[in-house]
Design a protein around this motif. Structure first.
Motif, PDB file in Angstrom:
ATOM      1  N   ARG A   1      -6.218  -5.889  -6.076  1.00  0.00           N
ATOM      2  CA  ARG A   1      -7.243  -5.173  -6.826  1.00  0.00           C
ATOM      3  C   ARG A   1      -8.588  -5.477  -6.198  1.00  0.00           C
ATOM      4  O   ARG A   1      -9.087  -6.593  -6.287  1.00  0.00           O
ATOM      5  CB  ARG A   1      -7.224  -5.597  -8.287  1.00  0.00           C
ATOM      6  N   GLY A   2      -9.157  -4.489  -5.566  1.00  0.00           N
ATOM      7  CA  GLY A   2     -10.458  -4.666  -4.925  1.00  0.00           C
ATOM      8  C   GLY A   2     -11.557  -4.206  -5.839  1.00  0.00           C
ATOM      9  O   GLY A   2     -11.368  -4.037  -7.047  1.00  0.00           O
ATOM     10  N   LEU A   3     -12.745  -4.016  -5.279  1.00  0.00           N
ATOM     11  CA  LEU A   3     -13.893  -3.618  -6.078  1.00  0.00           C
ATOM     12  C   LEU A   3     -13.765  -2.195  -6.588  1.00  0.00           C
ATOM     13  O   LEU A   3     -14.257  -1.859  -7.642  1.00  0.00           O
ATOM     14  CB  LEU A   3     -15.166  -3.753  -5.238  1.00  0.00           C
ATOM     15  N   GLY A   4     -13.111  -1.342  -5.787  1.00  0.00           N
ATOM     16  CA  GLY A   4     -13.077   0.070  -6.143  1.00  0.00           C
ATOM     17  C   GLY A   4     -11.697   0.588  -6.480  1.00  0.00           C
ATOM     18  O   GLY A   4     -11.505   1.794  -6.621  1.00  0.00           O
ATOM     19  N   GLY A   5     -10.706  -0.263  -6.636  1.00  0.00           N
ATOM     20  CA  GLY A   5      -9.360   0.195  -6.960  1.00  0.00           C
ATOM     21  C   GLY A   5      -8.314  -0.741  -6.398  1.00  0.00           C
ATOM     22  O   GLY A   5      -8.617  -1.894  -6.110  1.00  0.00           O
ATOM     23  N   PHE A   6      -7.083  -0.241  -6.290  1.00  0.00           N
ATOM     24  CA  PHE A   6      -5.977  -1.062  -5.808  1.00  0.00           C
ATOM     25  C   PHE A   6      -5.564  -0.687  -4.395  1.00  0.00           C
ATOM     26  O   PHE A   6      -5.541   0.484  -4.048  1.00  0.00           O
ATOM     27  CB  PHE A   6      -4.748  -0.863  -6.701  1.00  0.00           C
ATOM     28  N   HIS A   7      -5.235  -1.685  -3.616  1.00  0.00           N
ATOM     29  CA  HIS A   7      -4.510  -1.474  -2.382  1.00  0.00           C
ATOM     30  C   HIS A   7      -3.133  -2.068  -2.576  1.00  0.00           C
ATOM     31  O   HIS A   7      -3.012  -3.194  -3.055  1.00  0.00           O
ATOM     32  CB  HIS A   7      -5.160  -2.220  -1.209  1.00  0.00           C
ATOM     33  N   ILE A   8      -2.121  -1.310  -2.218  1.00  0.00           N
ATOM     34  CA  ILE A   8      -0.776  -1.892  -2.220  1.00  0.00           C
ATOM     35  C   ILE A   8      -0.494  -2.301  -0.787  1.00  0.00           C
ATOM     36  O   ILE A   8      -0.582  -1.489   0.130  1.00  0.00           O
ATOM     37  CB  ILE A   8       0.262  -0.887  -2.746  1.00  0.00           C
ATOM     38  N   ALA A   9      -0.206  -3.583  -0.591  1.00  0.00           N
ATOM     39  CA  ALA A   9      -0.102  -4.105   0.762  1.00  0.00           C
ATOM     40  C   ALA A   9       1.254  -4.739   1.017  1.00  0.00           C
ATOM     41  O   ALA A   9       1.865  -5.338   0.114  1.00  0.00           O
ATOM     42  CB  ALA A   9      -1.204  -5.142   0.996  1.00  0.00           C
ATOM     43  N   CYS A  10       1.714  -4.578   2.245  1.00  0.00           N
ATOM     44  CA  CYS A  10       2.913  -5.283   2.684  1.00  0.00           C
ATOM     45  C   CYS A  10       2.917  -5.285   4.210  1.00  0.00           C
ATOM     46  O   CYS A  10       2.100  -4.618   4.833  1.00  0.00           O
ATOM     47  CB  CYS A  10       4.186  -4.633   2.132  1.00  0.00           C
ATOM     48  N   THR A  11       3.810  -6.047   4.796  1.00  0.00           N
ATOM     49  CA  THR A  11       3.924  -6.031   6.260  1.00  0.00           C
ATOM     50  C   THR A  11       4.805  -4.858   6.678  1.00  0.00           C
ATOM     51  O   THR A  11       5.473  -4.239   5.845  1.00  0.00           O
ATOM     52  CB  THR A  11       4.559  -7.345   6.764  1.00  0.00           C
ATOM     53  N   THR A  12       4.807  -4.540   7.975  1.00  0.00           N
ATOM     54  CA  THR A  12       5.607  -3.406   8.460  1.00  0.00           C
ATOM     55  C   THR A  12       7.092  -3.612   8.154  1.00  0.00           C
ATOM     56  O   THR A  12       7.805  -2.657   7.902  1.00  0.00           O
ATOM     57  CB  THR A  12       5.424  -3.214   9.981  1.00  0.00           C
ATOM     58  N   GLU A  13       7.537  -4.878   8.139  1.00  0.00           N
ATOM     59  CA  GLU A  13       8.948  -5.154   7.869  1.00  0.00           C
ATOM     60  C   GLU A  13       9.338  -4.709   6.456  1.00  0.00           C
ATOM     61  O   GLU A  13      10.472  -4.319   6.210  1.00  0.00           O
ATOM     62  CB  GLU A  13       9.266  -6.663   8.024  1.00  0.00           C
ATOM     63  N   ALA A  14       8.391  -4.787   5.532  1.00  0.00           N
ATOM     64  CA  ALA A  14       8.711  -4.505   4.127  1.00  0.00           C
ATOM     65  C   ALA A  14       8.373  -3.075   3.724  1.00  0.00           C
ATOM     66  O   ALA A  14       8.572  -2.681   2.576  1.00  0.00           O
ATOM     67  CB  ALA A  14       7.964  -5.487   3.224  1.00  0.00           C
ATOM     68  N   VAL A  15       7.883  -2.257   4.693  1.00  0.00           N
ATOM     69  CA  VAL A  15       7.336  -0.961   4.302  1.00  0.00           C
ATOM     70  C   VAL A  15       8.418   0.004   3.809  1.00  0.00           C
ATOM     71  O   VAL A  15       8.154   0.846   2.939  1.00  0.00           O
ATOM     72  CB  VAL A  15       6.483  -0.348   5.459  1.00  0.00           C
TER      73      VAL A  15
END
Ligand SMILES: [Zn+2]
Ligand SMILES: [Zn+2]
Length: 263
Positions: free
Chosen positions: A214-228
């Motif tokens: 959760r950043g200042l302006g919304g959400f980033h959903i993050a993962c590594t390329t292996e988990a994409v």
């Protein structure tokens, strides 16, 4: 030779360190006067022998500002002794809302300075960087009209905010570990994870977890390329292109990037 006048500067002039810039320049040139934020306009009343040099320097602006027009008119207003930053005008104001700006090199240096006030503090910012658009509730841009209102400054932050020699003089987003926003890491059931949120989140990503940031302006959903693959499955969007973050070295390996794009 003009020694006194009112200078109106229009353009992107709020949230970009303009008032502290005017103040600093005025002090350097021994000018008396005031500066005030009117939204999309900064109004300066000034008097002193270096008046024309003062106007010339103001026209250069700050790194994040964009000056559309600068006009000088005569004024018979009384000029105070010294130079003062006045309260912003409020009411029906229009103006550009400045964009969020990535942490500047100087702030990054502060974050990595051992023993420094900002050591390791993720939300370090100054007049040249930090969130703007995402935290502004209304104009003009002053701390009490931003989400930072919920974080009263500690003593050292207040000192820096008030210090004309500081890069954080009138930096509305000034905050440190003692007084500013803090990070927390939550499991999917909402229970908090003890410890250093940032580093634990990084470790989780390396282990293949999907982390919603959760950043200042919304959400980033993050993962590594292996988990994409798993992420796309979870989202039910197998075809969706995703933004990719990588180091410059990695990008050079996998993409053709023009000089303009590198910039
Ligand atoms: Zn900065
Ligand atoms: Zn503080």
């Amino acid at each position: 030779m003009q020694v006194k006048g009112q200078i109106s500067i229009k353009g992107i002039v709020q949230g970009v360190g303009f008032r502290p810039f005017v103040y600093k320049t005025a002090r350097e040139l021994g000018m008396n006067g005031t500066v005030r934020n009117l939204g999309s306009e900064v109004l300066v009343l000034a008097e002193g022998d270096n008046f024309s040099e003062f106007v010339r320097r103001l026209s250069r602006g700050t790194p994040l500002s964009h000056i559309d027009t600068i006009t000088v008119t005569d004024s018979d207003e009384t000029v105070p002794n010294g130079f003062k930053i006045l309260e912003s005008a409020t009411g029906t104001l229009s103006g550009f809302i400045p964009a969020d700006v990535a942490t500047c090199d100087e702030c990054i240096q502060d974050i990595f300075t051992p023993g420094g006030r900002y050591e390791g503090y993720w939300a370090t910012s100054c007049v040249n960087c930090g969130p703007r658009y995402s935290i502004i509730c209304s104009l003009p841009y002053d701390r009490e009209r931003t989400r930072m209102d919920a974080f009263p400054m500690c003593g050292p932050c207040r000192d820096e905010y008030g210090n004309p020699a500081s890069r954080r003089h009138h930096a509305q987003t000034i905050a440190c570990d003692a007084c500013g926003p803090a990070l927390s890491l939550l499991r999917t059931d909402g229970t908090p994870v003890e410890g250093d949120s940032l580093h634990i989140a990084a470790e989780l990503l390396d282990e293949g977890a999907v982390v919603a940031i959760r950043g200042l302006g919304g959400f980033h959903i993050a993962c590594t390329t292996e988990a994409v693959g798993r992420l796309k499955g979870t989202l039910g969007r197998q075809e969706q292109p995703l933004a990719v973050m990588a180091t410059a070295e990695k990008i050079a390996e996998v993409a053709i990037v023009s000089a303009a794009e590198w910039k």
